[in-house]
Write a protein that holds these residues in place. Structure first.
Motif, PDB file in Angstrom:
ATOM      1  N   PHE A  68       0.837  -1.209   0.000  1.00 24.09           N
ATOM      2  CA  PHE A  68       0.000   0.000   0.000  1.00 24.09           C
ATOM      3  C   PHE A  68       0.864   1.248   0.000  1.00 24.09           C
ATOM      4  O   PHE A  68       0.648   2.181  -0.775  1.00 24.09           O
ATOM      5  CB  PHE A  68      -0.931  -0.045   1.217  1.00 24.09           C
ATOM      6  CG  PHE A  68      -1.426   1.283   1.691  1.00 24.09           C
ATOM      7  CD1 PHE A  68      -2.126   2.133   0.848  1.00 24.09           C
ATOM      8  CD2 PHE A  68      -1.211   1.680   3.005  1.00 24.09           C
ATOM      9  CE1 PHE A  68      -2.599   3.358   1.303  1.00 24.09           C
ATOM     10  CE2 PHE A  68      -1.682   2.891   3.464  1.00 24.09           C
ATOM     11  CZ  PHE A  68      -2.360   3.738   2.607  1.00 24.09           C
TER      12      PHE A  68
ATOM     13  N   GLU B 227       2.613   3.069  -3.127  1.00 23.06           N
ATOM     14  CA  GLU B 227       1.911   4.012  -4.012  1.00 23.06           C
ATOM     15  C   GLU B 227       2.372   5.445  -3.771  1.00 23.06           C
ATOM     16  O   GLU B 227       2.383   6.262  -4.694  1.00 23.06           O
ATOM     17  CB  GLU B 227       0.396   3.920  -3.799  1.00 23.06           C
ATOM     18  CG  GLU B 227      -0.187   2.625  -4.272  1.00 23.06           C
ATOM     19  CD  GLU B 227      -1.587   2.793  -4.830  1.00 23.06           C
ATOM     20  OE1 GLU B 227      -1.863   2.250  -5.902  1.00 23.06           O
ATOM     21  OE2 GLU B 227      -2.410   3.465  -4.177  1.00 23.06           O
TER      22      GLU B 227
ATOM     23  N   ARG C 204      -9.931  -2.163 -16.779  1.00 22.99           N
ATOM     24  CA  ARG C 204     -10.909  -1.320 -17.484  1.00 22.99           C
ATOM     25  C   ARG C 204     -10.797  -1.522 -18.990  1.00 22.99           C
ATOM     26  O   ARG C 204     -11.793  -1.545 -19.698  1.00 22.99           O
ATOM     27  CB  ARG C 204     -10.691   0.163 -17.146  1.00 22.99           C
ATOM     28  CG  ARG C 204     -11.401   0.620 -15.898  1.00 22.99           C
ATOM     29  CD  ARG C 204     -11.388   2.146 -15.742  1.00 22.99           C
ATOM     30  NE  ARG C 204     -10.119   2.694 -15.318  1.00 22.99           N
ATOM     31  CZ  ARG C 204      -9.693   2.741 -14.055  1.00 22.99           C
ATOM     32  NH1 ARG C 204     -10.443   2.281 -13.074  1.00 22.99           N
ATOM     33  NH2 ARG C 204      -8.525   3.262 -13.752  1.00 22.99           N
TER      34      ARG C 204
ATOM     35  N   ILE D 236      -8.122   8.830 -13.649  1.00 24.43           N
ATOM     36  CA  ILE D 236      -8.981   7.848 -12.979  1.00 24.43           C
ATOM     37  C   ILE D 236      -8.166   7.058 -11.967  1.00 24.43           C
ATOM     38  O   ILE D 236      -8.526   6.930 -10.804  1.00 24.43           O
ATOM     39  CB  ILE D 236      -9.630   6.905 -14.016  1.00 24.43           C
ATOM     40  CG1 ILE D 236     -10.405   7.732 -15.067  1.00 24.43           C
ATOM     41  CG2 ILE D 236     -10.563   5.919 -13.324  1.00 24.43           C
ATOM     42  CD1 ILE D 236     -10.956   6.902 -16.221  1.00 24.43           C
ATOM     43  N   ARG D 237      -7.034   6.535 -12.415  1.00 22.71           N
ATOM     44  CA  ARG D 237      -6.259   5.659 -11.523  1.00 22.71           C
ATOM     45  C   ARG D 237      -5.740   6.398 -10.291  1.00 22.71           C
ATOM     46  O   ARG D 237      -5.724   5.839  -9.190  1.00 22.71           O
ATOM     47  CB  ARG D 237      -5.112   4.997 -12.295  1.00 22.71           C
ATOM     48  CG  ARG D 237      -4.001   5.903 -12.741  1.00 22.71           C
ATOM     49  CD  ARG D 237      -3.024   5.194 -13.675  1.00 22.71           C
ATOM     50  NE  ARG D 237      -3.353   5.448 -15.070  1.00 22.71           N
ATOM     51  CZ  ARG D 237      -2.620   5.049 -16.106  1.00 22.71           C
ATOM     52  NH1 ARG D 237      -1.510   4.371 -15.897  1.00 22.71           N
ATOM     53  NH2 ARG D 237      -2.970   5.319 -17.336  1.00 22.71           N
ATOM     54  N   ASN D 238      -5.303   7.657 -10.456  1.00 19.52           N
ATOM     55  CA  ASN D 238      -4.740   8.357  -9.299  1.00 19.52           C
ATOM     56  C   ASN D 238      -5.793   8.755  -8.280  1.00 19.52           C
ATOM     57  O   ASN D 238      -5.481   8.954  -7.107  1.00 19.52           O
ATOM     58  CB  ASN D 238      -3.960   9.593  -9.753  1.00 19.52           C
ATOM     59  CG  ASN D 238      -2.571   9.236 -10.245  1.00 19.52           C
ATOM     60  OD1 ASN D 238      -2.219   8.056 -10.294  1.00 19.52           O
ATOM     61  ND2 ASN D 238      -1.782  10.228 -10.603  1.00 19.52           N
TER      62      ASN D 238
ATOM     63  N   ALA E 295      -8.043   6.767  -7.222  1.00 27.61           N
ATOM     64  CA  ALA E 295      -8.059   5.609  -6.321  1.00 27.61           C
ATOM     65  C   ALA E 295      -6.866   5.641  -5.368  1.00 27.61           C
ATOM     66  O   ALA E 295      -6.979   5.280  -4.197  1.00 27.61           O
ATOM     67  CB  ALA E 295      -8.069   4.311  -7.137  1.00 27.61           C
ATOM     68  N   VAL E 296      -5.724   6.093  -5.883  1.00 26.67           N
ATOM     69  CA  VAL E 296      -4.530   6.180  -5.025  1.00 26.67           C
ATOM     70  C   VAL E 296      -4.779   7.164  -3.880  1.00 26.67           C
ATOM     71  O   VAL E 296      -4.495   6.880  -2.715  1.00 26.67           O
ATOM     72  CB  VAL E 296      -3.302   6.620  -5.852  1.00 26.67           C
ATOM     73  CG1 VAL E 296      -2.104   6.824  -4.938  1.00 26.67           C
ATOM     74  CG2 VAL E 296      -2.990   5.592  -6.933  1.00 26.67           C
TER      75      VAL E 296
ATOM     76  N   ARG F 131      -7.198   5.710  -1.390  1.00 27.13           N
ATOM     77  CA  ARG F 131      -6.571   4.692  -0.526  1.00 27.13           C
ATOM     78  C   ARG F 131      -5.761   5.356   0.580  1.00 27.13           C
ATOM     79  O   ARG F 131      -5.749   4.890   1.722  1.00 27.13           O
ATOM     80  CB  ARG F 131      -5.660   3.772  -1.357  1.00 27.13           C
ATOM     81  CG  ARG F 131      -6.384   2.600  -1.993  1.00 27.13           C
ATOM     82  CD  ARG F 131      -5.418   1.556  -2.546  1.00 27.13           C
ATOM     83  NE  ARG F 131      -4.796   1.967  -3.801  1.00 27.13           N
ATOM     84  CZ  ARG F 131      -5.350   1.845  -5.010  1.00 27.13           C
ATOM     85  NH1 ARG F 131      -6.567   1.342  -5.138  1.00 27.13           N
ATOM     86  NH2 ARG F 131      -4.710   2.228  -6.091  1.00 27.13           N
ATOM     87  N   ASN F 132      -5.080   6.429   0.233  1.00 30.39           N
ATOM     88  CA  ASN F 132      -4.305   7.147   1.250  1.00 30.39           C
ATOM     89  C   ASN F 132      -5.241   7.738   2.314  1.00 30.39           C
ATOM     90  O   ASN F 132      -5.001   7.605   3.514  1.00 30.39           O
ATOM     91  CB  ASN F 132      -3.482   8.261   0.588  1.00 30.39           C
ATOM     92  CG  ASN F 132      -2.565   8.968   1.578  1.00 30.39           C
ATOM     93  OD1 ASN F 132      -1.779   8.327   2.279  1.00 30.39           O
ATOM     94  ND2 ASN F 132      -2.683  10.280   1.671  1.00 30.39           N
TER      95      ASN F 132
ATOM     96  N   ASN G  64      -5.750   2.787   3.671  1.00 34.72           N
ATOM     97  CA  ASN G  64      -5.737   1.438   3.104  1.00 34.72           C
ATOM     98  C   ASN G  64      -6.919   0.567   3.518  1.00 34.72           C
ATOM     99  O   ASN G  64      -6.846  -0.658   3.439  1.00 34.72           O
ATOM    100  CB  ASN G  64      -4.415   0.723   3.425  1.00 34.72           C
ATOM    101  CG  ASN G  64      -4.104  -0.374   2.412  1.00 34.72           C
ATOM    102  OD1 ASN G  64      -4.579  -0.330   1.286  1.00 34.72           O
ATOM    103  ND2 ASN G  64      -3.322  -1.353   2.821  1.00 34.72           N
TER     104      ASN G  64
END
Lengths: 676, 676
Positions: free
Chosen positions: A498, A501, A516, B508-510, B512-513, B516-517, B521
């Motif tokens: 985790f 990232e 996707r 889009i992907r970032n 989620a990053v 998560r932060n 997590n």
């Protein structure tokens, strides 16, 4: 107001003493003593540096602040740490006795002392201090409203001096930013050697100003300028990492011979060399009887060596089968004339010519283990890579090198491109408990190195092939030999994964991107769930004979989204073990909920596939698992007596490796469950 | 076998004729005629190029192949396209009459003809051909098992010649790879000008070899080497994009004056200048009366100009309030001596000195609209940025420039950093339908440019601030004026947004990053759902007075994960509209399912927050929405008569901008629902 008070209360009670087992440190430090207190983080948190460190500590301390602030959102007042004793009253005090030199055998130890109102890092040099900052980041704890460190005293130092990661940028070129983020990740787990595999059959990736043909003709435009190389070396240096370049000769030479066919060994090859697009071992080899070969290499080394300030230079030397040597009369004559009996002798002759070229620049030669022949200089470092896959017992090759008087680095067992479980790598010790080597011989084993070969790895997927597994390898190379508990490693690795990232590592986020694409922008939940029980085919079986995937083939498929150590497979294994031990209702539910989930996944994937051709190849496997799950449910829930023939037939389908280049990682547990 | 037959059948029936409305083209082409057929893609698909194109078409065609192969997983046999007429029988034939020159007024038109067994692209130059390849990629269709293009004839060309994106790399430095992936995205939506805002109060970001102090003292080590600049220009050139550098003078000068305080206007400033850490408009300004100022700028331009082959050079010129000029007697004297009455006159005097410095390198001067004073050279390009926020009517500033005889580019209305809806930008036309300008004046309006100011934007969040909204701006600048349907735009934008990931865009992907932060997590579903109804505070209100966020403050918070045009808010708006029109059971369910979801989200977020301090700031807002949703459910489901006082009180809470720097994007629809 009432709300805030409740939160404060929660905060107060939940700072109970942390136990060692709760900490997600990796690599685990040599000594750690926790005490019953906490250091509370606030926006006033500052860093101060004293002593005589290398300026890299300023970059390190500033990056540390930004990462900690990014995690906590505290809006630290301190922006940049730029000079000695900038903030004498800071809560975090870092003292370094001297400037760290990047290289082997350097003192990387540190002491970290966290008290309730003060944190002190003492280190011989900034290299140790940087490690301490990483440990501190890993120690961060929180309750519901605030962040803190547990009070603790840690003293730490590495077991091995060579804790490396190799990245092959020849098979698939990896841009500078990809390299840099991986250097960040290496530093986060205290690795200190980046081995840069810069050339191979599939491409020449480094600008040589005197020989632009190398990149003009043999890189597809994908190479690093010398400026870019320097920027990577600087970036690595700032993170305490040595960069070891590799120019792989005399084999793996398709690219260099595309530019300079005249120094090839094959007599008729002049106009037929080209950049190799497949994977495997190929014949093109430099001609060791041709003076021009040495002239070119010498000129290349003259440009490459000064770019890398370290003491080591890797010349490859692997997998030369010498076919083109055998068929070339001129080379045969050269062998005779020089009393070189075998091709190994000839290769040693070749390699020994390189020693002075490198020595001129203060470099020691390093090469894959094939360079270790009876006449090879004892100053060379032997890079051990062969093992059971190559018909050698585990550990024999590195032990032989040490016995023969060579310094050596272990990579066999750390081949992360093989897609094996982290467990295999974690328990692979350069000096196992039962080693019979003498102390002197053991001292020649410098450490180990994870090797990321990229035949099937794009910049998009590289991180997920390296991380998180390499963090466990880093622990093997840093921590005490007796740190081997797999459960503890898995638990800590989850958090390390985790946290990667934060450094830009894309292993989690890019999986979603791939899914996707596969789902054609439909909901990816079912694909994601299925990917958590699938793993890419292992040990080169995905790329059948090296020919199914060309270097430009798509790496955007389901197998690319999957990774070793499929998370749900691990959980299912635990559930099956519990159930087989005690067949109570709870454990039955544990198992059956997985089975129901897999039945549902298959339905979802079928639906998804109606608008997503890339889902089609997965369906036979998800159907097999669904079919078996349905039968198993009936059995487990006592609705039907087991039909052994049917179950055996169904589970056989689940062992298929014919679909989508993946295998079901739950197969073994399913087999266990059936009792087959 | 049976299974395959079924799939084939599905494939067969689902290639029914595509309608224009189903295509997700953006920008929408000028002319498109679909016919009743398909071109089926297979692994044999190849590209062949004829004519006299610039070699950039080879890079373009190769990248096209890799993208298409990555999407479809077909394992195309063709690896690289490297020469003219490489594969005469290829299914895709590209013919270019001449080599395209990067710059304005170049013919970018193309014709794309897709027949069932052959695709032909005809273009004046490779620039048009590259656009055609992007159109082709957007045309890709699939059924359940295969991929195809609809047969069609498209003729296309841009409405405006300047379709730009500016990125500010001074406030937050953006690494080379971030710039390059955004160039890829620009090319994908046919944009052709990258305006690189290289200097500002917060940093000097370009290496000047003669004046290393600029980056040594005023960049925090974050700058581009000239090699890196060249690599970006080359990368842009390969994609048909002009790079316009900006060195912002005489204001926004804190960084340059940190290195060279002696050319500042403030008399006592010599030792006090430093890199600015806040956002806003600051006093440090170059001294227009000091010859050394011009000498330094001339030397800077001598290095910067040759790096950029284009014809235009942006000198900024904005937001100079002249305070330090007013207070400096030497400058006052200079004004008198040169008969310069106002500070505007003085600035014009200053700017006019730069014209010959640039002309020497064949460059025309461009500047923000403040440079447009009565004596300014008519060759200058006026960059319009002021509008309603600055007290000017929409469109007035660009129209004035055109009337005054200047070529001009519109950025007002394209300020994507303001976090406004894509709708606002999409309907912002450089030459609106009701324009009263003459044809000649209209011709001076070159186009428009989205401006990405980065006071609150890190490399991690940059992409989500630019994309997908900028694709709609690209359409405004390319497509016919009457392409204004918001529903169509939103529908197509959804697919464009998805496809941007292919180019490495991380919006889009970032997200989620970041989530998560924030979630520490834990499972991010609730946070993600909540982020889909929240938007960052708009129009500079997040960074209260420019002082809440320093340039090193964390941009890892909930507001950074949110973006304009929150997707669920759009869906909820549609649901409310339907329900208010027809209060049947279906429409009631549509609305109530949102309300129930939001109640559940609040519960989940509260649970999450017990181990995630960064969730805490969001809770008051999620609680307000949950409270209101509970009351509304009772009302909507006829369980309780509306209590207007209570509802009004609750909805007021939902209009709060005091939490987590976001606002509830469903507020307006909720208000409508209540009838308040």
């Amino acid at each position: 107001m009432k709300y805030s008070l409740i939160l404060l209360f929660v905060a107060f009670i939940s700072n109970a003493q942390i136990k060692k087992e709760q900490l997600d440190l990796m690599p685990w430090p040599q000594n750690i003593n926790l005490s019953d207190g906490t250091f509370a983080l606030s926006k006033n948190f500052k860093v101060n540096i004293t002593g005589n460190p290398n300026p890299r500590i300023f970059t390190g301390a500033t990056n540390f602040l930004r990462r900690l602030d990014g995690r906590t959102g505290l809006f630290f007042q301190q922006g940049f740490v730029t000079k000695i004793n900038q903030d004498p009253t800071a809560e975090l005090q870092i003292n370094c006795v001297q400037s760290g030199k990047i290289g082997l055998y350097e003192d990387e130890s540190y002491q970290l002392d966290i008290q309730s109102n003060k944190i002190t890092i003492n280190a011989t040099s900034d290299l140790g201090a940087l490690h301490a900052l990483e440990t501190l980041l890993q120690l961060l704890q929180n309750n519901s409203t605030s962040y803190y460190f547990p009070t603790a005293k840690i003293t730490d130092l590495p077991r091995f001096t060579w804790r490396g990661l190799m990245i092959d940028v020849a098979r698939h070129f990896q841009p500078i930013d990809v390299i840099k983020r991986n250097l960040d990740a290496m530093a986060a787990v205290k690795m200190n050697v980046f081995h840069w595999h810069l050339t191979d059959d599939q491409g020449w990736r480094i600008q040589i100003k005197k020989h632009p043909k190398l990149t003009d003709l043999a890189s597809d435009g994908l190479f690093y300028t010398q400026e870019e190389i320097k920027s990577v070396v600087k970036y690595a240096n700032d993170r305490g990492i040595l960069v070891v370049p590799e120019i792989d000769v005399p084999g793996h030479a398709s690219a260099i011979l595309t530019a300079y066919p005249e120094i090839g060994s094959k007599i008729t090859a002049i106009s037929t060399n080209k950049i190799e697009r497949n994977a495997g071992i190929f014949n093109p080899t430099l001609d060791p009887s041709n003076p021009k070969t040495y002239q070119l290499l010498s000129e290349i080394f003259d440009e490459v060596c000064p770019l890398f300030p370290g003491d080591y230079f890797h010349i490859g030397g692997d997998e030369n089968e010498g076919k083109d040597w055998d068929s070339n009369p001129k080379i045969q004559e050269f062998k005779k004339k020089n009393k070189l009996v075998t091709n190994h002798d000839l290769q040693t002759h070749f390699t020994m010519q390189l020693v002075p070229m490198l020595k001129k620049h203060g470099k020691q030669l390093m090469g894959w283990e094939e360079i270790m022949t009876k006449d090879m200089s004892k100053n060379a470092i032997i890079h051990s890579w062969k093992g059971p896959n190559e018909g050698l017992p585990v550990g024999q090759s590195v032990a032989n090198a040490a016995k023969n008087g060579y310094k050596t680095v272990l990579s066999n067992g750390f081949y992360i491109d093989l897609m094996q479980s982290v467990n295999d790598h974690y328990l692979n010790d350069p000096i196992p408990q039962n080693s019979t080597l003498t102390a002197e011989e053991k001292a020649r084993i410098l450490g180990g190195e994870a090797t990321m070969w990229t035949e099937l790895v794009s910049p998009m997927t590289l991180d997920s092939r390296i991380w998180p597994r390499t963090a466990a390898i880093a622990e093997r190379l840093w921590s005490n030999q007796d740190v081997v508990d797999l459960n503890s490693m898995h638990k800590r690795l989850k958090n390390v994964s985790f946290r990667l990232e934060e450094l830009g590592i894309t292993h989690i986020r890019n999986k979603a991107v791939l899914l996707r694409n596969i789902a054609n922008n439909q909901e990816i939940k079912a694909l994601e769930d299925f990917s958590n029980i699938c793993e890419p085919l292992k040990i080169y079986s995905r790329n059948k004979g090296g020919t199914e995937y060309q270097m430009y083939s798509p790496l955007t498929l389901f197998a690319d989204a999957c990774a070793p150590d499929a998370s749900d497979a691990l959980d299912f294994e635990a559930a099956v073990n519990l159930y087989l031990k005690t067949k109570n209702a709870n454990n039955q539910l544990l198992v059956s909920s997985f089975l129901r989930k897999w039945i549902a996944i298959n339905t979802d994937l079928v639906n998804l596939s109606s608008n997503a051709p890339l889902v089609q190849p997965i369906l036979p496997l998800s159907k097999s698992l669904s079919d078996l799950s349905q039968q198993l449910l009936l059995v487990i829930e006592n609705k039907q007596t087991p039909n052994a023939v049917l179950l055996n037939d169904l589970i056989k389908q689940c062992n298929s490796k014919d679909h989508a280049d993946v295998e079901l990682a739950v197969y073994t547990s399913l087999k266990k469950l059936i009792g087959a």
